[in-house]
Design a protein around this motif. Structure first.
Motif, PDB file in Angstrom:
ATOM      1  N   ALA A 174       8.547   9.814   1.214  1.00  0.00           N
ATOM      2  CA  ALA A 174       7.606   9.047   0.677  1.00  0.00           C
ATOM      3  C   ALA A 174       7.943   7.581   1.073  1.00  0.00           C
ATOM      4  CB  ALA A 174       7.563   9.099  -1.019  1.00  0.00           C
ATOM      5  N   TRP A 175       6.963   6.745   1.317  1.00  0.00           N
ATOM      6  CA  TRP A 175       7.155   5.445   1.843  1.00  0.00           C
ATOM      7  C   TRP A 175       6.123   4.347   1.400  1.00  0.00           C
ATOM      8  CZ3 TRP A 175       3.666   2.967   5.099  1.00  0.00           C
ATOM      9  CH2 TRP A 175       2.569   3.637   5.488  1.00  0.00           C
ATOM     10  N   GLY A 176       6.649   3.195   1.678  1.00  0.00           N
ATOM     11  CA  GLY A 176       5.713   1.966   1.313  1.00  0.00           C
ATOM     12  C   GLY A 176       6.182   0.857   1.836  1.00  0.00           C
ATOM     13  N   THR A 177       5.142  -0.096   1.751  1.00  0.00           N
ATOM     14  CA  THR A 177       5.445  -1.336   2.417  1.00  0.00           C
ATOM     15  C   THR A 177       4.697  -2.467   1.453  1.00  0.00           C
ATOM     16  OG1 THR A 177       3.585  -1.615   3.737  1.00  0.00           O
ATOM     17  CG2 THR A 177       5.346  -0.589   4.869  1.00  0.00           C
ATOM     18  N   SER A 178       5.600  -3.784   1.436  1.00  0.00           N
ATOM     19  CA  SER A 178       4.848  -4.905   0.781  1.00  0.00           C
ATOM     20  C   SER A 178       5.162  -5.997   1.874  1.00  0.00           C
ATOM     21  CB  SER A 178       5.589  -5.134  -0.505  1.00  0.00           C
ATOM     22  OG  SER A 178       6.829  -5.612  -0.339  1.00  0.00           O
ATOM     23  N   GLN A 179       4.104  -6.900   1.641  1.00  0.00           N
ATOM     24  CA  GLN A 179       4.039  -8.162   2.403  1.00  0.00           C
ATOM     25  C   GLN A 179       3.603  -9.497   1.450  1.00  0.00           C
ATOM     26  OE1 GLN A 179       3.835  -8.384   6.474  1.00  0.00           O
ATOM     27  NE2 GLN A 179       1.877  -9.409   6.342  1.00  0.00           N
ATOM     28  N   ASP A 180       4.502 -10.387   1.602  1.00  0.00           N
ATOM     29  CA  ASP A 180       4.448 -11.635   0.999  1.00  0.00           C
ATOM     30  C   ASP A 180       4.643 -12.763   1.650  1.00  0.00           C
ATOM     31  OD1 ASP A 180       3.987 -13.723  -0.975  1.00  0.00           O
ATOM     32  OD2 ASP A 180       5.836 -13.182  -2.168  1.00  0.00           O
ATOM     33  N   GLY A 181       3.743 -13.413   2.654  1.00  0.00           N
ATOM     34  CA  GLY A 181       3.473 -14.462   3.434  1.00  0.00           C
ATOM     35  C   GLY A 181       4.494 -13.975   4.660  1.00  0.00           C
ATOM     36  N   ALA A 182       5.549 -14.569   4.956  1.00  0.00           N
ATOM     37  CA  ALA A 182       6.542 -14.155   5.967  1.00  0.00           C
ATOM     38  C   ALA A 182       7.361 -13.160   5.789  1.00  0.00           C
ATOM     39  CB  ALA A 182       7.181 -15.517   6.393  1.00  0.00           C
ATOM     40  N   THR A 183       7.378 -12.527   4.505  1.00  0.00           N
ATOM     41  CA  THR A 183       8.531 -11.695   4.065  1.00  0.00           C
ATOM     42  C   THR A 183       7.929 -10.163   4.032  1.00  0.00           C
ATOM     43  OG1 THR A 183       9.850 -13.181   2.865  1.00  0.00           O
ATOM     44  CG2 THR A 183       9.983 -10.853   2.462  1.00  0.00           C
ATOM     45  N   ALA A 184       8.595  -9.248   4.623  1.00  0.00           N
ATOM     46  CA  ALA A 184       8.075  -7.615   4.729  1.00  0.00           C
ATOM     47  C   ALA A 184       9.131  -6.943   4.073  1.00  0.00           C
ATOM     48  CB  ALA A 184       7.670  -7.439   6.012  1.00  0.00           C
ATOM     49  N   HIS A 197       9.397  19.941  -5.357  1.00  0.00           N
ATOM     50  CA  HIS A 197      10.666  19.293  -5.960  1.00  0.00           C
ATOM     51  C   HIS A 197      11.080  17.919  -5.466  1.00  0.00           C
ATOM     52  CE1 HIS A 197      10.454  22.016  -9.319  1.00  0.00           C
ATOM     53  NE2 HIS A 197      10.718  23.171  -8.327  1.00  0.00           N
ATOM     54  N   ALA A 198      11.080  18.227  -3.896  1.00  0.00           N
ATOM     55  CA  ALA A 198      11.489  17.102  -3.132  1.00  0.00           C
ATOM     56  C   ALA A 198      10.579  15.896  -3.178  1.00  0.00           C
ATOM     57  CB  ALA A 198      11.796  17.404  -1.822  1.00  0.00           C
ATOM     58  N   ALA A 199       9.144  16.333  -3.351  1.00  0.00           N
ATOM     59  CA  ALA A 199       8.352  15.214  -3.183  1.00  0.00           C
ATOM     60  C   ALA A 199       8.079  14.621  -4.818  1.00  0.00           C
ATOM     61  CB  ALA A 199       6.804  15.975  -3.018  1.00  0.00           C
ATOM     62  N   GLU A 200       8.562  15.258  -5.719  1.00  0.00           N
ATOM     63  CA  GLU A 200       8.552  14.672  -7.052  1.00  0.00           C
ATOM     64  C   GLU A 200       9.906  13.718  -6.990  1.00  0.00           C
ATOM     65  OE1 GLU A 200       9.569  17.774  -9.691  1.00  0.00           O
ATOM     66  OE2 GLU A 200       7.521  18.489  -9.862  1.00  0.00           O
ATOM     67  N   ALA A 201      10.852  13.880  -6.460  1.00  0.00           N
ATOM     68  CA  ALA A 201      11.924  12.604  -6.282  1.00  0.00           C
ATOM     69  C   ALA A 201      11.656  11.696  -5.473  1.00  0.00           C
ATOM     70  CB  ALA A 201      13.107  13.441  -5.783  1.00  0.00           C
ATOM     71  N   SER A 202      10.977  11.724  -4.232  1.00  0.00           N
ATOM     72  CA  SER A 202      10.603  10.808  -3.525  1.00  0.00           C
ATOM     73  C   SER A 202       9.496   9.896  -4.100  1.00  0.00           C
ATOM     74  CB  SER A 202      10.252  11.159  -2.004  1.00  0.00           C
ATOM     75  OG  SER A 202       9.149  12.041  -1.947  1.00  0.00           O
ATOM     76  N   GLN A 203       8.441  10.631  -4.690  1.00  0.00           N
ATOM     77  CA  GLN A 203       7.472   9.636  -5.336  1.00  0.00           C
ATOM     78  C   GLN A 203       7.822   9.216  -6.516  1.00  0.00           C
ATOM     79  OE1 GLN A 203       4.220   9.302  -4.184  1.00  0.00           O
ATOM     80  NE2 GLN A 203       4.624  10.585  -2.414  1.00  0.00           N
ATOM     81  N   ALA A 204       8.972   9.463  -7.282  1.00  0.00           N
ATOM     82  CA  ALA A 204       9.695   8.890  -8.418  1.00  0.00           C
ATOM     83  C   ALA A 204      10.168   7.359  -7.702  1.00  0.00           C
ATOM     84  CB  ALA A 204      10.560   9.711  -9.103  1.00  0.00           C
ATOM     85  N   ALA A 205      10.787   7.723  -6.686  1.00  0.00           N
ATOM     86  CA  ALA A 205      11.529   6.356  -6.002  1.00  0.00           C
ATOM     87  C   ALA A 205      10.334   5.446  -5.602  1.00  0.00           C
ATOM     88  CB  ALA A 205      12.117   6.748  -5.058  1.00  0.00           C
ATOM     89  N   LEU A 206       9.282   6.063  -4.823  1.00  0.00           N
ATOM     90  CA  LEU A 206       8.170   5.109  -4.563  1.00  0.00           C
ATOM     91  C   LEU A 206       7.491   4.312  -5.744  1.00  0.00           C
ATOM     92  CD1 LEU A 206       6.610   4.138  -2.078  1.00  0.00           C
ATOM     93  CD2 LEU A 206       5.077   5.856  -2.436  1.00  0.00           C
ATOM     94  N   ASP A 207       7.258   5.104  -7.036  1.00  0.00           N
ATOM     95  CA  ASP A 207       6.996   4.293  -8.215  1.00  0.00           C
ATOM     96  C   ASP A 207       7.941   3.055  -8.528  1.00  0.00           C
ATOM     97  OD1 ASP A 207       5.091   6.370  -8.294  1.00  0.00           O
ATOM     98  OD2 ASP A 207       6.135   7.546  -9.931  1.00  0.00           O
ATOM     99  N   VAL A 208       8.984   3.317  -8.421  1.00  0.00           N
ATOM    100  CA  VAL A 208       9.866   2.164  -8.623  1.00  0.00           C
ATOM    101  C   VAL A 208       9.578   0.875  -7.732  1.00  0.00           C
ATOM    102  CG1 VAL A 208      12.328   1.195  -8.552  1.00  0.00           C
ATOM    103  CG2 VAL A 208      11.867   3.518  -9.564  1.00  0.00           C
ATOM    104  N   PHE A 209       9.478   1.281  -6.663  1.00  0.00           N
ATOM    105  CA  PHE A 209       8.983   0.119  -5.418  1.00  0.00           C
ATOM    106  C   PHE A 209       7.649  -0.625  -5.754  1.00  0.00           C
ATOM    107  CE2 PHE A 209       7.025  -0.999  -1.269  1.00  0.00           C
ATOM    108  CZ  PHE A 209       7.838  -1.863  -0.899  1.00  0.00           C
ATOM    109  N   VAL A 210       6.796   0.219  -6.131  1.00  0.00           N
ATOM    110  CA  VAL A 210       5.255  -0.205  -6.320  1.00  0.00           C
ATOM    111  C   VAL A 210       5.548  -1.272  -7.468  1.00  0.00           C
ATOM    112  CG1 VAL A 210       2.866   0.517  -6.931  1.00  0.00           C
ATOM    113  CG2 VAL A 210       4.255   1.565  -5.384  1.00  0.00           C
TER     114      VAL A 210
END
Length: 349
Positions: A174-184, A197-210
């Protein structure tokens, strides 16, 4: 601040005409799920037919990757092949020019006119990669759910490929990005193994990022470690590019790799050993000065670590998804889920 929860591509081998129909049916289902009308669905079907026909007629080991990029309100079609390549791409894009016998030579031109965006790169004999996207058409009297926009957003441009291992319907990455002006910030998680089960783990990690994508990287990794203890765990990497200071910061654990390059620069950034959610040391953070016109590549171990930067240098200033597609074509191991995220600093960053 803009945060994007990454999408997953569905892969279709295009080795005979019936496979084109499979890809078209899948795309039609995506259009229906998105609530698109006949206009967009028809445009996408035309593009898939033309691209798929080219792969069947002219290419070796042709593949098509399709994803609904929900945050951008479009559908992306990536075509990849292993040759023979197109010697004169500009001429091939001209109506009336055919790269093989038996066709009127209008396919590539029709794709370029029909798609919302289209880009292609080809080398002889290595092959061709292309990216076509169709965006939702605004309805009369109604704004689109997400206004049409360029892929280049403010100071950075992003591109990505995320594909599950063959035989799985969900991706363990799973992956995600964010951008705040000049910071990515880029976040890539690779759940242990593959499948649900691998997807459950990666999506839980992505939840933290979001939930806290602007947070300090080491703290984000610590939070993910706590959240993932109810899962099988994941390799994880967080990369932040500060356009103001021209600095890249990196934190994480496991075998998600980071590499920074330009036309004259090539350096990897290290993350510590361990598995987030299972066992890690106190998270540490590394830093690197970004080169002018720098590009960052973050990828899971579905991609071989020792890839040749020369393969993507010709496209570093173009759509970042082209670079991700070339790396996927040339270096995907084929025995695991594969994610490649490419982020490029724009000239004004």
């Amino acid at each position: 601040m803009e945060v994007t929860r990454g999408w997953t591509h569905t892969a279709f081998p295009i080795d005979e005409p019936s496979r084109i129909g499979e890809a078209r049916r899948h795309a039609a289902l995506l259009c229906a799920e998105l609530g698109w009308g006949e206009t967009e669905t028809g445009r996408l079907a035309l593009i898939l037919t033309e691209l798929g026909t080219n792969l069947v007629r002219h290419a070796t080991n042709g593949r098509m990757l399709i994803a609904a990029r929900t945050p951008r309100d479009d559908i992306e079609v990536i075509c990849i092949d292993d040759g023979p390549g197109i010697a004169d791409l500009g001429r091939a894009m001209t109506d009336g020019v055919s790269t093989g016998g038996g066709s009127p030579g209008t396919g590539l031109g029709a794709i370029r006119r029909t798609a919302t965006s289209f880009d292609m790169h080809s080398t002889v004999p290595h092959g061709t990669v292309s990216i076509a996207r169709v965006a939702r058409a605004p309805r009369i009297g109604h704004a689109a759910a997400v206004p049409p926009r360029a892929d280049i957003a403010e100071a950075h441009a992003f591109g990505a490929i995320c594909v599950p291992i063959k035989g799985e319907t969900v991706c363990g990455d799973a992956w995600g990005t964010s951008q705040d002006g000049a910071t990515a910030t880029v976040w890539v998680a690779d759940g242990l193994g593959h499948g649900v089960h691998a997807a459950e783990a990666s999506q839980a990690a992505l939840d933290v990022f979001v939930e806290d994508h602007g947070g300090e990287l080491r703290s984000l990794v610590e939070r993910a470690h706590g959240r993932l203890q109810a899962t099988r765990g994941a390799a994880l990497c967080a990369l932040r590019i500060d356009g103001a200071s021209k600095t890249a910061l990196c934190a994480g654990a496991g075998n998600v790799a980071v590499r920074i390059l330009s036309g004259v620069f090539d350096r990897s950034m290290a993350t510590q050993h361990g598995t987030v959610g299972v066992q890690i040391r106190k998270p540490e953070q590394s830093s690197l000065q970004m080169p002018p016109h720098g590009v960052a590549v973050v990828h899971s171990d579905g991609l071989a670590t020792r890839w040749d930067a020369a393969s993507i240098r010709p496209v570093l200033e173009r759509d970042p998804t082209l670079a991700a597609a070339i790396l996927f074509r040339n270096y995907a191991r084929g025995r695991d889920d594969t994610t490649v995220v490419v982020v490029r600093q724009e000239a004004s960053a």
